[in-house]
Enzyme design. Sequence first.
Site, PDB file in Angstrom:
ATOM      1  N   HIS A 157      10.531 -17.950  19.440  1.00  0.00           N
ATOM      2  CA  HIS A 157      11.134 -17.413  20.663  1.00  0.00           C
ATOM      3  C   HIS A 157      11.030 -15.894  20.708  1.00  0.00           C
ATOM      4  O   HIS A 157      10.662 -15.251  19.736  1.00  0.00           O
ATOM      5  CB  HIS A 157      12.594 -17.863  20.788  1.00  0.00           C
ATOM      6  CG  HIS A 157      13.477 -17.362  19.681  1.00  0.00           C
ATOM      7  ND1 HIS A 157      13.989 -16.080  19.643  1.00  0.00           N
ATOM      8  CD2 HIS A 157      13.935 -17.982  18.558  1.00  0.00           C
ATOM      9  CE1 HIS A 157      14.732 -15.933  18.555  1.00  0.00           C
ATOM     10  NE2 HIS A 157      14.713 -17.086  17.877  1.00  0.00           N
ATOM     11  N   CYS A 173      14.710 -19.139  12.845  1.00  0.00           N
ATOM     12  CA  CYS A 173      13.612 -19.145  13.810  1.00  0.00           C
ATOM     13  C   CYS A 173      12.598 -18.036  13.526  1.00  0.00           C
ATOM     14  O   CYS A 173      12.838 -17.137  12.751  1.00  0.00           O
ATOM     15  CB  CYS A 173      14.164 -18.960  15.220  1.00  0.00           C
ATOM     16  SG  CYS A 173      15.228 -20.316  15.756  1.00  0.00           S
TER      17      CYS A 173
END
Length: 197
Positions: A157, A173
Amino acid sequence: MSNKQSRRLFLTSATAALATPTLLRAQSIETPVDEIGAPQASSGVTRNASSFQYQQWQDHFDTLGVATVVADTTSRALHFWNADGSDYRVFATSVPRREDLTKRGYTKIVRKRIGPDWTPTASMIAEDPDLAYMPPGPGNPLGTHAMYLSWPAYLIHGTHDTRKIGRRSSSGCIGLYNEQIAVLFDLCPVGTQVRVI
């Protein structure tokens, strides 16, 4: 020392500094070097840094599939190849801040979203009870685009906090600058194979 000698010393020093390899000029007290000036591993470095390592997709996959991503948590870089290998790109990333948050292995992109919302996981809330759901927008930790992996709660992301890129700063992440995740988002179809190393 005369003005002529001072000027000559300054010019000699400046010329020598310009002739010094860029890598050596970029070293700091936080990055020790050996006797020939090669950088050595250092623990505790907190500034943005990358120990870039070139990757070849053949070292990770048998075929390129619809597209291929290798996220290197050591180099803090994401490598992308398109389906025929004619487009290869490298993006600087943030990576998990601790080893216990780092998941490695094979996965794939199963869903994509522009303007993602964010819900903290139970383990995030256990660490910080003040965390709460965030709608899309400038404060959202997922930035402008998100690609969801087949592993629950793991994503590639963007981020609005550009200080995180190049650092061990995520909760698991792989994060990219918003401008770069927008490019990668367009390049990666659902089904893109991913390996995190």
